[in-house]
Design an enzyme around this catalytic site. Sequence first.
Site, PDB file in Angstrom:
ATOM      1  CE1 TYR A  37      -4.065   2.160   0.880  1.00  0.00           C
ATOM      2  CE2 TYR A  37      -2.211   3.341   2.314  1.00  0.00           C
ATOM      3  CZ  TYR A  37      -3.224   3.477   1.595  1.00  0.00           C
ATOM      4  OH  TYR A  37      -4.260   4.580   1.738  1.00  0.00           O
ATOM      5  CD  GLU A 115     -27.768   3.030  15.147  1.00  0.00           C
ATOM      6  OE1 GLU A 115     -27.122   3.869  15.407  1.00  0.00           O
ATOM      7  OE2 GLU A 115     -28.707   3.154  14.030  1.00  0.00           O
ATOM      8  CE  LYS A 117     -25.904   8.198  23.936  1.00  0.00           C
ATOM      9  NZ  LYS A 117     -24.727   8.829  24.567  1.00  0.00           N
TER      10      LYS A 117
HETATM   11  S1  IVH Z   1     -28.318   8.993  16.908  1.00  0.00           S
HETATM   12  C1  IVH Z   1     -31.605  11.720  16.364  1.00  0.00           C
HETATM   13  N1  IVH Z   1     -26.704   6.928  17.270  1.00  0.00           N
HETATM   14  O1  IVH Z   1     -25.262  10.079  21.299  1.00  0.00           O
HETATM   15  C2  IVH Z   1     -30.474  10.953  17.051  1.00  0.00           C
HETATM   16  N2  IVH Z   1     -26.289   8.961  18.419  1.00  0.00           N
HETATM   17  O2  IVH Z   1     -26.971  11.376  23.363  1.00  0.00           O
HETATM   18  C3  IVH Z   1     -29.456  11.361  17.657  1.00  0.00           C
HETATM   19  N3  IVH Z   1     -24.185   8.738  19.801  1.00  0.00           N
HETATM   20  O3  IVH Z   1     -24.907  13.200  20.230  1.00  0.00           O
HETATM   21  C4  IVH Z   1     -28.210  10.673  17.640  1.00  0.00           C
HETATM   22  N4  IVH Z   1     -23.910   6.766  19.211  1.00  0.00           N
HETATM   23  O4  IVH Z   1     -23.075  11.640  19.194  1.00  0.00           O
HETATM   24  C5  IVH Z   1     -26.963   8.273  17.675  1.00  0.00           C
HETATM   25  N5  IVH Z   1     -25.594   4.814  17.302  1.00  0.00           N
HETATM   26  C6  IVH Z   1     -25.780   6.138  17.652  1.00  0.00           C
HETATM   27  C7  IVH Z   1     -24.933   6.886  18.517  1.00  0.00           C
HETATM   28  C8  IVH Z   1     -25.189   8.149  18.959  1.00  0.00           C
HETATM   29  C9  IVH Z   1     -23.461   7.820  19.953  1.00  0.00           C
HETATM   30  C10 IVH Z   1     -24.037   9.859  20.542  1.00  0.00           C
HETATM   31  C11 IVH Z   1     -24.348  11.110  19.539  1.00  0.00           C
HETATM   32  C12 IVH Z   1     -25.259  12.016  20.158  1.00  0.00           C
HETATM   33  C13 IVH Z   1     -25.435  11.539  21.501  1.00  0.00           C
HETATM   34  C14 IVH Z   1     -26.788  11.653  22.033  1.00  0.00           C
END
Ligand code: IVH
Length: 674
Positions: A37, A115, A117
């Site tokens: 690479y 998902e 978090k």
């Molecule tokens: S969705 C409308 N998906 O968590 C939905 N957020 O507490 C908004 N985060 O600021 C977020 N993993 O930075 C979503 N799989 C995930 C996530 C995720 C981490 C964070 C994101 C958001 C915070 C909200």
Amino acid sequence: MPKKEDHLRVKKLSALIRNHSYKYHVLDEPEIEDSKYDQLFQELLSLEQKFPELLSKTSPTQRIGSKPSTGFKKITHGMPMLSLDNAFSIKDLEDFDKRVTERLVLKENLEYCCEPKLDGVAVNLFYKKGVLDKAATRGDGTIGEDITHNIKTLPSVPLELIKNEEIAKIPNALEVRGEVFIESFEFKKINEYSKESGKRIFANPRNAAAGSLRQLDPEVTASRPLKLFIHGYGISDSSPENIPNNQFDMLQLFKMWGFPTNPEVKVAIGINTCIEYFSYIEDKRKELPYEIDGVVYKVNKFNFQQRLGKVSRAPRWAIARKFPAETGKTRVNSISYQVGRLGSVTPVAELEPIKVGGVTISNASLHNFDEVDRLDVREGDVVIIKRAGDVIPQVTKVDLKDSVKRKPKTKLPKICPSCGSELFREEGEAALRCVKAQECPAQLVEIIKHFVSRNAMNIEGLGDKIIRLLINNKIINNVSDLYKIKEEDIIKLEGFASKSSSNLINSIGSSKETSLQRFVYALGIREVGEATALNLALNFNDIKDLIKASREDLLEINDIGPVAADFINDYFKNTENIELVNEFMTLGFKLSPPKKDDSSNFSGKTIVITGSFTTYSRNELKEQLITRGAKVTSSVSNKTDFLISGEKPGSKFSKAQELQVKILDEQEAIDLLS
Ligand code: IVH
């Protein structure tokens, strides 16, 4: 002049490198050796150097560009970045499912996208015609900071999306959201290296990721092993039939376009399957190479999401279930005292270092002396420590069983741990205070930190460490001394080279030209936050007029109550403070008053705000109104011209209806503002 075969070779090499990079960073299935690479990369690099006309903006070699000349620009997101409501128990999740199912009037089990978090830093990437155009941090959800130059250095961020016309057309405008993170083992390596070389140690991987992204020099970001997972999108000008109709399939499409997505994402039918997914992830957590703080559940179908909408800043169609707080048991080696900017003295438990939830904790705030009394915590005690996600570690109780031969009760300190002067406890206050202000070294550090902070004088390059260095070396003894620093004073200090010294002096010098409201805020007067500083600046165009203002004059002003009026008045009665302000003026400060917009629909109107808003925070809305000449008051009366009502309005709403005050919703208010 490049020949035709050079053109073709550059194109071929770019495509090859892009493809191998995708296989390595997104699919996690590398096909060639790293050395091979590197060879391809070098070949491309030398062809581009030889024939600069063959260099394209999205070439794989273009990840490290030049530094932005001025700090971080602000970027307004195409669509606000929302936050998530939290569930802490199975019951909370079941309630969420019930609410959602009822709202959608469904009988069958709902489909959720589950998902992990990620505990990282939220980012927003904007693609124009499939090419990365801009990247921003989340900021307040509406406006973030421009980190394009840094995001480009992440090898997993596609500079150009992979076209696959049979699957889906690439939108002209596309905003994707995700989380930037550092894997746990990389984080350890960074800290070990930092420790050895005497650099800053990060508290956890999230801070390390945030610190690496907020770098003015993209080379520093490039040297940090940042990764990204995309988990959603904002604006997209694709017509709905061109993109999947649900979150899970959308994530698969993101992957085909070249974005990394989390392989642990799964679809669950019914809330019970979601609960099982939580246990699955909880078990898997230890094996995951990155830190997560819970699970996010999203109603999978986009049309359902749309029907559910949002409340305030969180969608109704998603919820985060956080892992329970983690606890640990350790000994209090000693109780020390921290002195804040306004002199309040906070007790801190210095602990025998202990790992709680993967993070080593060596101290915990005890908040105030009422808390020390309540816990009856003493030096030598064994205590229970709790850490929940973002929250700073807390001492929850003393383990009396394990705390043998206890020391005498913790007594209030009598003198300031920093300057040794007598401490005072104001009536009705839990805090003890040192009143020496700038004469107390610990307070001086905090005063200067506030003075130079981003929303105050905004002086870059003056962090905690440098401030302490300047104070300890007696280069500065008060805030105004900052403006008298000479290059020869600092060049001899540890960590300063000629360039960094002159940069620092330049940024201090250029801060002299600022707005009146920033300066007033920077003074750090008690009860004078940014909104009050703006109010003061709007009412007194000149700092001299503000100094002369009587308590009554101050009380006339929008939003300034008796407590703030007293603090402001006391501050400007103190001759030392007047001398300080005069000194700034002698040093050449230029303070511009805020621009007023008297032609606005809100000029001269009395307005009350209730509820919460999506486009602005309440403070931002207030600021917008004030600069347009409105008076924002806290209760509805006959004098109120408008009530601006966001989501979940309070009792002010019915009061306004009763008094027939005109009520504006968020959109109407925004329309009138513009
Ligand atoms: S969705 C409308 N998906 O968590 C939905 N957020 O507490 C908004 N985060 O600021 C977020 N993993 O930075 C979503 N799989 C995930 C996530 C995720 C981490 C964070 C994101 C958001 C915070 C909200």
